[in-house]
Design an enzyme around this catalytic site. Structure first.
Site, PDB file in Angstrom:
ATOM      1  N   GLU A   1       0.831  -1.215   0.000  1.00  0.00           N
ATOM      2  CA  GLU A   1       0.000   0.000   0.000  1.00  0.00           C
ATOM      3  C   GLU A   1       0.860   1.258   0.000  1.00  0.00           C
ATOM      4  OE1 GLU A   1      -1.652  -0.776   3.822  1.00  0.00           O
ATOM      5  OE2 GLU A   1      -3.404  -1.792   3.032  1.00  0.00           O
TER       6      GLU A   1
ATOM      7  N   TYR B   1       6.699  17.793  12.173  1.00  0.00           N
ATOM      8  CA  TYR B   1       7.755  16.768  12.282  1.00  0.00           C
ATOM      9  C   TYR B   1       9.155  17.356  12.145  1.00  0.00           C
ATOM     10  CZ  TYR B   1       3.765  13.974  10.450  1.00  0.00           C
ATOM     11  OH  TYR B   1       2.558  13.414  10.203  1.00  0.00           O
TER      12      TYR B   1
ATOM     13  N   CYS C   1      -0.166  33.161  11.878  1.00  0.00           N
ATOM     14  CA  CYS C   1       0.183  33.908  13.087  1.00  0.00           C
ATOM     15  C   CYS C   1       0.931  33.045  14.072  1.00  0.00           C
ATOM     16  CB  CYS C   1      -1.086  34.460  13.713  1.00  0.00           C
ATOM     17  SG  CYS C   1      -1.879  35.585  12.590  1.00  0.00           S
TER      18      CYS C   1
HETATM   19  N1  LLP Z   1      -0.816   1.654   4.690  1.00  0.00           N
HETATM   20  C1  LLP Z   1      -1.148   1.996   5.941  1.00  0.00           C
HETATM   21  C2  LLP Z   1      -1.923   1.086   6.764  1.00  0.00           C
HETATM   22  C3  LLP Z   1      -0.729   3.240   6.456  1.00  0.00           C
HETATM   23  O1  LLP Z   1      -1.044   3.565   7.708  1.00  0.00           O
HETATM   24  C4  LLP Z   1       0.029   4.122   5.656  1.00  0.00           C
HETATM   25  C5  LLP Z   1       0.487   5.411   6.166  1.00  0.00           C
HETATM   26  C6  LLP Z   1       0.331   3.716   4.342  1.00  0.00           C
HETATM   27  C7  LLP Z   1      -0.097   2.470   3.897  1.00  0.00           C
HETATM   28  C8  LLP Z   1       1.104   4.581   3.387  1.00  0.00           C
HETATM   29  O2  LLP Z   1       2.391   4.844   3.814  1.00  0.00           O
HETATM   30  P1  LLP Z   1       3.410   5.639   2.866  1.00  0.00           P
HETATM   31  O3  LLP Z   1       3.748   4.747   1.702  1.00  0.00           O
HETATM   32  O4  LLP Z   1       2.725   6.877   2.405  1.00  0.00           O
HETATM   33  O5  LLP Z   1       4.559   5.911   3.743  1.00  0.00           O
HETATM   34  N2  LLP Z   1       1.560  12.073   7.903  1.00  0.00           N
HETATM   35  C9  LLP Z   1       2.828  11.400   7.918  1.00  0.00           C
HETATM   36  C10 LLP Z   1       2.735  10.012   7.314  1.00  0.00           C
HETATM   37  C11 LLP Z   1       1.766   9.136   8.041  1.00  0.00           C
HETATM   38  C12 LLP Z   1       1.605   7.809   7.350  1.00  0.00           C
HETATM   39  C13 LLP Z   1       0.462   7.063   7.923  1.00  0.00           C
HETATM   40  N3  LLP Z   1       0.206   5.810   7.324  1.00  0.00           N
HETATM   41  C14 LLP Z   1       3.849  12.255   7.170  1.00  0.00           C
HETATM   42  O6  LLP Z   1       3.484  13.321   6.685  1.00  0.00           O
HETATM   43  O7  LLP Z   1       5.025  11.892   7.093  1.00  0.00           O
END
Ligand code: LLP
Length: 475
Positions: free
Chosen positions: A326, A374, A401
């Protein structure tokens, strides 16, 4: 004074330049290039022109790039897990939380990706964009009845193929809804593999002390499997693991794959039939600035996962399950740049001889919360021209702000950057728009797709009227 100096990057001027597309293609959409007149172009469209036509701030998504990245994942999964190789098939589901709209859904679906969702909004977007329910997954550690109900009703009652059970109580919740709708629900179980990986504590999810998934080694998993097996309206399909996000290299994925296979073996012995599918989640990292190493190519990650699955299944003497992933960030992230218009430029004198230039733009933490949340690092470059003026260490800030409203912590920009210039910030396609807020009642920017010299809205920008329309106290 000294605190400000502590946070200053003292590397020599010129080391924090934003790499040009030809220097670091991994930081830019594939079609990005600097034209002879100095204007940055993406998808055959000059960014100076789209800024005029669509206004700033603006997310500019290179649709062919997004399609290409999705295609790489879908093809790698299909090929590496091809049954001709003794495998049992592989699928890639785009993680909609990175950025979702109907155009993105259609673009990634076109090349064979499914859609992974985690809320009523994301699920509705996937269903309404026309995705086959069999190609949709639903996640969440605290699913609402409305989410489960839509998952089971999608496609005229066919229901989606994968609901990821995250806790024991959820088994009863899904069973009750499936029974009421007189249907059956196909479920997988999200487990904590104990593999600890990811860019930072907030986005690392495989280890024990966090909210997602069920314990794999403390009896919880067996309890959840038994509950599903005993539920007349539930079909158990397999196991899922997501170990974190912004992960570099392949080792953590290989380890998780091997652990999930061992758990699969244990569960297949318990239920007396093979576990059909394992899903290894997302998490492949991207580079955001010239300081970051170019990321491991997805094809390499998939190849190593396939090797690890094959080895584990041989060792365990078990049938190789279908395997899915995913990815979100690695598809959406580099496909998009944010275009801002420069406004106020000023210098802060930190100490004798140390000045930090503040370059303020017309967006900020509401369209990209990641630097504030972050400490995430981005870079930026002039998009409407090039300049050979001397460099000055600059901090790109927004118009909100609060002083933590930082878009780019440190970047070397030409000293003649002035109001009216355009700045492009690359790699903002994942978790930018999707985490955007209306802080200070700023309206969310729109998103345009550029391709073959044409540009069009794929998410129109919010207007102040959109915001006011939610307030019943106004006429
Ligand atoms: N599958 C599941 C169950 C997930 O929880 C996530 C991301 C993904 C796939 C996709 O992960 P990716 O390939 O995009 O790393 N807001 C944070 C990232 C949080 C990711 C949450 N879950 C940021 O801006 O770095």
């Amino acid at each position: 004074m000294s605190e400000a100096l502590d946070s200053m990057d003292f590397r020599p001027l010129g080391e924090l330049l934003c790499p040009e597309p030809e220097e670091r293609p991994d930081l830019w959409p594939w079609s990005a290039r600097r034209r002879e007149d100095g204007v940055l172009e993406i998808g055959g469209v000059a960014l100076s022109e789209v800024a005029q036509e669509f206004a700033t701030p603006l997310f500019v998504l290179d649709r062919a790039d997004l399609r290409g990245r999705a295609n790489i994942w879908a093809t790698a999964m299909a090929e590496e897990f091809w049954d001709g190789y003794g495998m049992n098939g592989g699928d890639a589901f785009y993680a909609g939380k990175a950025f979702l709209c109907s155009d993105v859904v259609r673009t990634v679906s076109e090349v064979g990706m499914g859609i992974d969702t985690a809320s009523l909004g994301e699920l509705t977007m996937a269903v309404r964009s026309g995705v086959e329910p069999s190609r949709i997954g639903l996640h969440g550690n605290n699913k609402l009845d409305s989410e489960i109900e839509l998952a089971l009703r999608a496609g005229g009652g066919k229901g989606i193929e994968r609901i990821f059970v995250d806790s024991l109580p959820e088994v009863a919740q899904i069973e009750a809804i499936a029974a009421r709708l007189n249907t059956s629900a196909r479920v997988m179980i999200r487990v904590k593999t104990g593999v600890h990986a990811g860019g930072n504590e907030y986005i690392s999810t495989g280890h024990e002390d966090q909210k997602f998934g069920v314990g794999a080694f403390d009896g919880q998993l067996e309890e959840v499997v038994a509950a599903i097996e005993a539920a007349p309206h539930l079909e158990f399909r397999g196991l899922h693991s997501h170990i974190g996000s912004q992960i570099q290299g392949t080792a953590a994925f290989e380890e998780a794959a091997s652990i999930i296979c061992s758990l699969g073996k244990k569960i297949s012995e318990m239920i007396g039939r093979p576990v059909e599918e394992i899903d290894l989640g997302g998490g492949v990292g991207v580079a955001y600035t010239g300081d970051d190493e170019p990321p491991t190519p997805p094809v390499e990650v998939v190849r190593q996962i396939a090797r690890s699955v094959r080895e584990a299944c041989t060792r365990l003497d078990m049938k190789i399950p279908r395997v899915s992933v995913e990815p979100g960030r690695s598809i959406a992230g580099p496909s998009t740049v944010t275009l801002y218009r420069v406004g106020a430029v000023k210098d802060a004198n930190l100490a004798e001889g140390f000045t930090r230039r503040y370059v303020a733009v017309d967006g900020g933490m509401a369209d990209n919360i990641r630097p504030a949340l972050y400490g995430a690092r981005y870079t930026a470059t002039l998009a409407n021209r090039v300049s050979d003026a001397e460099l000055v260490r600059s901090r790109v800030v927004g118009k909100h702000c609060e002083s933590g409203d930082i878009v780019v912590w440190d970047v070397d920009l030409p000293s003649d950057v002035r109001a009216g210039d355009l700045l492009a910030v690359p790699v903002t396609g994942a978790y930018g728009y999707s985490m955007a807020s209306n802080y200070n009642m700023l309206t969310k920017p729109g998103v345009i797709a550029v391709e073959d010299g044409a540009a069009e809205w794929i998410m129109r920008p919010q207007t102040v009227e959109d915001l006011l329309a939610l307030d019943p106290g106004l006429d």
